[in-house]
Design a protein around this motif. Structure first.
Motif, PDB file in Angstrom:
ATOM      1  N   GLY A  53      -8.565   0.578  11.437  1.00 39.15           N
ATOM      2  CA  GLY A  53      -8.868   1.867  11.494  1.00 39.15           C
ATOM      3  C   GLY A  53      -8.659   2.665  10.038  1.00 39.15           C
ATOM      4  N   GLU A  54      -8.015   4.089  10.240  1.00 40.16           N
ATOM      5  CA  GLU A  54      -8.218   4.770   8.991  1.00 40.16           C
ATOM      6  C   GLU A  54      -6.661   4.979   8.546  1.00 40.16           C
ATOM      7  OE1 GLU A  54      -9.436   8.505  11.056  1.00 40.16           O
ATOM      8  OE2 GLU A  54     -11.210   8.425   9.395  1.00 40.16           O
ATOM      9  N   TRP A  55      -6.162   3.530   8.632  1.00 42.64           N
ATOM     10  CA  TRP A  55      -4.839   3.605   7.934  1.00 42.64           C
ATOM     11  C   TRP A  55      -4.688   3.985   6.354  1.00 42.64           C
ATOM     12  CZ3 TRP A  55      -2.791  -0.246   4.468  1.00 42.64           C
ATOM     13  CH2 TRP A  55      -3.817  -1.382   4.205  1.00 42.64           C
ATOM     14  N   GLY A  56      -5.807   3.472   5.674  1.00 52.03           N
ATOM     15  CA  GLY A  56      -5.905   3.763   4.362  1.00 52.03           C
ATOM     16  C   GLY A  56      -5.632   5.348   3.911  1.00 52.03           C
TER      17      GLY A  56
ATOM     18  N   LYS B  71      -0.582   2.073  13.561  1.00 54.49           N
ATOM     19  CA  LYS B  71      -1.475   2.214  14.790  1.00 54.49           C
ATOM     20  C   LYS B  71      -3.033   2.056  14.241  1.00 54.49           C
ATOM     21  CE  LYS B  71       1.586   4.453  17.913  1.00 54.49           C
ATOM     22  NZ  LYS B  71       1.720   3.308  19.093  1.00 54.49           N
ATOM     23  N   GLU B  72      -3.213   2.222  13.101  1.00 54.11           N
ATOM     24  CA  GLU B  72      -4.567   2.217  12.381  1.00 54.11           C
ATOM     25  C   GLU B  72      -5.034   1.169  11.787  1.00 54.11           C
ATOM     26  OE1 GLU B  72      -7.227   4.529  12.744  1.00 54.11           O
ATOM     27  OE2 GLU B  72      -6.121   5.685  14.585  1.00 54.11           O
ATOM     28  N   PHE B  73      -3.814   0.212  11.587  1.00 52.57           N
ATOM     29  CA  PHE B  73      -3.980  -0.976  10.853  1.00 52.57           C
ATOM     30  C   PHE B  73      -4.492  -2.266  11.658  1.00 52.57           C
ATOM     31  CE2 PHE B  73      -2.537  -4.906   8.771  1.00 52.57           C
ATOM     32  CZ  PHE B  73      -2.842  -4.915   7.513  1.00 52.57           C
ATOM     33  N   PRO B  74      -5.313  -3.045  11.358  1.00 49.30           N
ATOM     34  CA  PRO B  74      -6.049  -3.162   9.991  1.00 49.30           C
ATOM     35  C   PRO B  74      -7.544  -2.461   9.842  1.00 49.30           C
ATOM     36  CG  PRO B  74      -6.175  -5.314  11.062  1.00 49.30           C
ATOM     37  CD  PRO B  74      -5.634  -4.543  11.869  1.00 49.30           C
TER      38      PRO B  74
ATOM     39  N   ALA C 118       0.861  -1.127  -0.087  1.00 49.60           N
ATOM     40  CA  ALA C 118      -0.086   0.133  -0.151  1.00 49.60           C
ATOM     41  C   ALA C 118       0.945   1.427  -0.151  1.00 49.60           C
ATOM     42  CB  ALA C 118      -0.973   0.038   1.240  1.00 49.60           C
ATOM     43  N   LEU C 119       2.350   1.194   0.629  1.00 54.18           N
ATOM     44  CA  LEU C 119       2.976   2.373   0.639  1.00 54.18           C
ATOM     45  C   LEU C 119       3.665   2.593  -0.832  1.00 54.18           C
ATOM     46  CD1 LEU C 119       4.704   1.800   4.210  1.00 54.18           C
ATOM     47  CD2 LEU C 119       3.060   3.814   3.478  1.00 54.18           C
ATOM     48  N   GLY C 120       3.583   1.625  -1.536  1.00 54.61           N
ATOM     49  CA  GLY C 120       3.940   1.741  -2.726  1.00 54.61           C
ATOM     50  C   GLY C 120       5.404   1.057  -3.110  1.00 54.61           C
ATOM     51  N   MET C 121       5.974   0.187  -2.315  1.00 56.68           N
ATOM     52  CA  MET C 121       7.318  -0.194  -2.283  1.00 56.68           C
ATOM     53  C   MET C 121       7.547  -1.251  -3.413  1.00 56.68           C
ATOM     54  SD  MET C 121       8.641   1.385   0.080  1.00 56.68           S
ATOM     55  CE  MET C 121      10.357   0.482   0.114  1.00 56.68           C
TER      56      MET C 121
ATOM     57  N   PHE D  25      -4.550   7.503   6.099  1.00 61.35           N
ATOM     58  CA  PHE D  25      -3.277   8.031   6.602  1.00 61.35           C
ATOM     59  C   PHE D  25      -2.162   7.900   5.529  1.00 61.35           C
ATOM     60  CE2 PHE D  25      -4.846   7.828  10.979  1.00 61.35           C
ATOM     61  CZ  PHE D  25      -5.192   9.051  11.050  1.00 61.35           C
ATOM     62  N   ILE D  26      -2.330   6.577   4.644  1.00 61.96           N
ATOM     63  CA  ILE D  26      -1.419   6.199   3.700  1.00 61.96           C
ATOM     64  C   ILE D  26      -1.644   7.220   2.649  1.00 61.96           C
ATOM     65  CG2 ILE D  26      -0.911   4.576   1.655  1.00 61.96           C
ATOM     66  CD1 ILE D  26      -0.508   2.369   3.600  1.00 61.96           C
ATOM     67  N   THR D  27      -2.835   7.613   2.164  1.00 66.34           N
ATOM     68  CA  THR D  27      -3.062   8.613   1.070  1.00 66.34           C
ATOM     69  C   THR D  27      -2.399   9.981   1.548  1.00 66.34           C
ATOM     70  OG1 THR D  27      -5.109   7.617   0.459  1.00 66.34           O
ATOM     71  CG2 THR D  27      -4.694   9.912  -0.105  1.00 66.34           C
ATOM     72  N   GLU D  28      -2.521  10.484   2.869  1.00 68.70           N
ATOM     73  CA  GLU D  28      -1.912  11.698   3.374  1.00 68.70           C
ATOM     74  C   GLU D  28      -0.446  11.499   3.136  1.00 68.70           C
ATOM     75  OE1 GLU D  28      -2.862  12.403   7.375  1.00 68.70           O
ATOM     76  OE2 GLU D  28      -5.132  12.806   7.070  1.00 68.70           O
ATOM     77  N   TYR D  29       0.380  10.350   3.614  1.00 69.79           N
ATOM     78  CA  TYR D  29       1.658  10.112   3.419  1.00 69.79           C
ATOM     79  C   TYR D  29       2.340  10.127   2.041  1.00 69.79           C
ATOM     80  CZ  TYR D  29       5.604   7.104   2.836  1.00 69.79           C
ATOM     81  OH  TYR D  29       7.028   6.619   2.284  1.00 69.79           O
ATOM     82  N   LYS D  30       1.385   9.750   1.255  1.00 67.78           N
ATOM     83  CA  LYS D  30       1.982   9.725  -0.273  1.00 67.78           C
ATOM     84  C   LYS D  30       1.731  11.127  -0.668  1.00 67.78           C
ATOM     85  CE  LYS D  30       0.918   4.914  -1.691  1.00 67.78           C
ATOM     86  NZ  LYS D  30       0.141   3.971  -2.558  1.00 67.78           N
ATOM     87  N   GLY D  31       0.790  11.848  -0.415  1.00 65.94           N
ATOM     88  CA  GLY D  31       0.504  13.294  -0.660  1.00 65.94           C
ATOM     89  C   GLY D  31       1.579  14.366  -0.168  1.00 65.94           C
ATOM     90  N   ASN D  32       2.376  13.811   1.041  1.00 64.93           N
ATOM     91  CA  ASN D  32       3.206  14.707   1.651  1.00 64.93           C
ATOM     92  C   ASN D  32       4.610  14.199   1.299  1.00 64.93           C
ATOM     93  OD1 ASN D  32       1.182  16.221   2.868  1.00 64.93           O
ATOM     94  ND2 ASN D  32       1.073  14.935   4.880  1.00 64.93           N
ATOM     95  N   PHE D  33       4.652  13.270   0.559  1.00 60.91           N
ATOM     96  CA  PHE D  33       5.840  12.483   0.224  1.00 60.91           C
ATOM     97  C   PHE D  33       7.131  13.598  -0.001  1.00 60.91           C
ATOM     98  CE2 PHE D  33       9.472  10.686  -2.520  1.00 60.91           C
ATOM     99  CZ  PHE D  33       9.776   9.595  -1.539  1.00 60.91           C
ATOM    100  N   LYS D  34       6.573  14.274  -0.746  1.00 62.48           N
ATOM    101  CA  LYS D  34       7.633  15.609  -1.288  1.00 62.48           C
ATOM    102  C   LYS D  34       8.134  16.228  -0.384  1.00 62.48           C
ATOM    103  CE  LYS D  34       8.563  18.910  -5.025  1.00 62.48           C
ATOM    104  NZ  LYS D  34       7.780  19.648  -6.169  1.00 62.48           N
TER     105      LYS D  34
END
Length: 310
Positions: free
Chosen positions: A129-132, A124-127, A20-23, A134-143
């Motif tokens: 909670g709102e982990w999905g 902490k939100e997996f599996p 999901a993190l795109g590794m 937060f992954i979207t937020e993480y990818k959006g903030n990657f830069k």
């Protein structure tokens, strides 16, 4: 559910998160998933909301995997884990290296790795909670995360002004600091204005951790009879005095050895076709380091100590 089933379940879940993190494929295999579990301090019977981010050297990551997941990585696997998993985790801004001391040298025995806060928030939100989200937020903030991390590292880098006025920066650490001292203190005193830096490397380059061969003038080296040599065969710093036609071969000693008789013979043999004079120098930061290595220094080579530059 027995321990084997719990181990397999956690391994599968870790791979789901990494995917999901795109590794890339190689960073969501079993090895990388086990490393990820170790970094999160997640044991087979733990829930993901208990994830933490301890500061872990590679050997402690391997020990965690051995103790809790029954995978016994041999000592020579350490470089594989570091170069093929941890390095990429760092590039993906999942992991911080040396969070406790960003200026720590890349070849320090105290190097450690830890998950950063955005990743911990996901775990902490997996599996359920709102982990999905937060992954979207993480990818959006990657830069932004990458830029913050790079700015932080940039502040720790060691600036060097070469003899021709060009400026470079080396990764932090006492070995690279000694490289800087050689250029700034040794060269003006003992090489002079006719000096030209033909080679200087960044310690991190030999460890595939982002460092570069900062200067490598292959064509000029070949012009004076130095055959093509991979950078790990050259001394740490190579400077040519164009006026006197002397080639200064300088070893910077902070963790590995000086210009020993064996090293001198190896270099002389490699430089048998070199048309200019050679000056072999072992550089130390201080007298204590010199004393530890004095017995190994080859006769008729030079010694320079940074704390007493003259």
């Amino acid at each position: 559910m027995d321990i084997k089933e719990k181990r397999n379940e956690k391994l599968k879940q870790a791979k789901i998160i990494l995917n999901a993190l795109g590794m890339p494929k190689k960073q969501k295999n079993d090895r990388s998933a086990w490393v990820f579990l170790a970094l999160a301090n997640i044991k087979p019977h733990d829930s993901w909301n208990s994830a933490r981010s301890p500061l872990l050297p590679t050997v402690e990551i391997m020990q965690f995997i051995r103790d809790h997941y029954g995978q016994d990585y041999k000592p020579n696997s350490r470089e594989t884990i570091r170069r093929q998993t941890l390095h990429q985790f760092g590039q993906a801004r999942m992991v911080d290296r040396n969070r406790d001391n960003p200026a720590r040298a890349t070849n320090s025995k105290d190097n450690n790795y830890s998950l950063n806060d955005p990743i911990l928030k996901i775990l902490k939100e997996f599996p359920e909670g709102e982990w999905g989200k937060f992954i979207t937020e993480y990818k959006g903030n990657f830069k932004e995360l990458t830029e913050i991390y790079e700015r932080k590292l940039e502040l720790e880098k060691i600036p060097i002004t070469l003899l021709n006025g060009n400026k470079i920066k080396l990764s932090p650490g006492k070995h690279n600091q000694l490289h800087a001292d050689i250029i700034h203190e040794f060269c003006p005193r003992f090489v002079g204005k006719g000096g030209r830096v033909l080679y200087i490397g960044d310690t991190a380059s030999s460890r595939n951790e982002g460092g570069k061969l900062m200067v490598l003038e292959n064509k000029y080296l070949e012009k004076i009879g130095v055959p093509p040599m991979c950078h790990d065969k050259l001394p740490d710093v190579v400077v040519y005095d164009e006026e006197r036609k002397w080639l200064f071969m300088i070893e910077a000693v902070t963790s590995h050895g000086p210009v020993s008789p064996k090293r001198w013979h190896e270099l002389e043999e490699a430089l048998s076709s070199c048309s200019v004079g050679r000056v072999y120098v072992t550089a130390f930061q201080d007298k204590a380091e010199f004393r530890r290595n004095a017995a190994d220094i080859a006769w008729e080579t030079e010694v320079w100590i940074s704390e007493n530059p003259d």
